[in-house]
Design a protein around this motif. Sequence first.
Motif, mmCIF file in Angstrom:
data_model
loop_
_atom_site.group_PDB
_atom_site.id
_atom_site.type_symbol
_atom_site.label_atom_id
_atom_site.label_comp_id
_atom_site.label_asym_id
_atom_site.label_seq_id
_atom_site.Cartn_x
_atom_site.Cartn_y
_atom_site.Cartn_z
ATOM 1 N N PRO A 201 40.912 57.330 -75.836
ATOM 2 C CA PRO A 201 40.207 58.603 -75.627
ATOM 3 C C PRO A 201 40.201 59.064 -74.170
ATOM 4 N N ILE A 202 40.036 58.131 -73.231
ATOM 5 C CA ILE A 202 40.020 58.511 -71.823
ATOM 6 C C ILE A 202 41.367 59.085 -71.404
ATOM 7 N N THR A 203 42.444 58.492 -71.906
ATOM 8 C CA THR A 203 43.777 59.014 -71.602
ATOM 9 C C THR A 203 43.930 60.443 -72.113
ATOM 10 N N VAL A 204 43.482 60.687 -73.345
ATOM 11 C CA VAL A 204 43.551 62.033 -73.923
ATOM 12 C C VAL A 204 42.712 63.005 -73.115
ATOM 13 N N ILE A 205 41.498 62.604 -72.741
ATOM 14 C CA ILE A 205 40.600 63.479 -71.984
ATOM 15 C C ILE A 205 41.206 63.851 -70.632
ATOM 16 N N ILE A 206 41.752 62.860 -69.927
ATOM 17 C CA ILE A 206 42.319 63.118 -68.596
ATOM 18 C C ILE A 206 43.551 64.016 -68.689
ATOM 19 N N VAL A 207 44.422 63.750 -69.673
ATOM 20 C CA VAL A 207 45.626 64.573 -69.835
ATOM 21 C C VAL A 207 45.250 66.022 -70.152
ATOM 22 N N LEU A 208 44.302 66.206 -71.073
ATOM 23 C CA LEU A 208 43.871 67.561 -71.420
ATOM 24 C C LEU A 208 43.240 68.266 -70.231
ATOM 25 N N TYR A 209 42.401 67.533 -69.484
ATOM 26 C CA TYR A 209 41.739 68.187 -68.352
ATOM 27 C C TYR A 209 42.733 68.540 -67.255
ATOM 28 N N MET A 210 43.697 67.689 -66.997
ATOM 29 C CA MET A 210 44.706 68.014 -65.979
ATOM 30 C C MET A 210 45.471 69.267 -66.363
ATOM 31 N N ARG A 211 45.783 69.410 -67.644
ATOM 32 C CA ARG A 211 46.449 70.614 -68.117
ATOM 33 C C ARG A 211 45.542 71.832 -67.932
#
Length: 331
Positions: A201-211
């Motif tokens: 989940p943290i990986t998904v959250i960080i990737v989405l936020y960077m986008r």
Amino acid sequence: MNTLPDVELCFPQLLNTSCRKPLQKHAENMFINVLLSCISLFTVALNLLVIISISIFRQLHTPTNLFLLSLAVSDFLVGLLLMPIRILLMGGCWVLGSFMCGVFHYSSFILTSASVGNMVLISADRYVAICDPLHYQTKVTNRRVKICVCLCWFCSVSYNGVILKDFLKHPDRYNSCVGECVLVTDFFTGVFDVILTFIGPITVIIVLYMRVFLVAVSQARAMRSHIASVTLRGSVPVTAKKSERKAATALGVFVLVFLICFCPYFYPSLAGHDLLSTETFSVFGIWLLYSNSCLNPIIYVLFYPWFRQAVKLIFTHLVLHSESCTVQLTL
């Protein structure tokens, strides 16, 4: 087990099986208990205000706020259920029995997973709103949001029921004496859990936020380059873009606070230790995790004008009027 006269036991009548109370400084222990009790009280009160605000005011019944409502519910339950019981554990003895020991740890795992799931949903919502605003209304509807929220809670309950099934059958199997509430999972279960509950989940959250961050920055640059030619007719979309960028900033603060609060809690699993709640997890790591539930509504106060206005209406009793649900708040 031989006992000394000056040794305090959790259950004095069970001389051979009772756990010993840890030696504590009463003044220091009292100060810590008062401090943690205040944190628990603030967590319950602040998240209750969020729940009341979003539930009452019709204008706030938006997809994004439904995700925030779900997060507020999990944070509210942390302050109402987990924090008070954890304060009792500060005394060193578990006095609620083996059944409640299982319920406590199961609830703790459920609320932790639900909070992580809600953060993923909030990040995905902001991703669609910023990166695909033209299709946001059709992709993110209240019905779909409600389904996602229900699935988040259902998966949290089911998943943690599976990984804790052996513990829930015999909650006292790892206790060395009466007055202890210990949870132990094997190494592979711990690794599997930390990947699904934290790393993934943290990986998904960080990737989405960077986008989201990159798109928000590009929008800001485009607006600055055309600011001289903005007309009154074009001021509405400019305001909308500004609102979305502010929401992206709020999401960034959410993610940063979330990482700071959750990383120490999951460090033992990341370091390869067993999940031993009374030994491996420090009190600091657990309470830092819990404090995230108190910090989230404080972020609402800083970034969401509608929350400040709603709280004002609640405390001035204007919310009791029948027409209060249609009050227009500044979003």
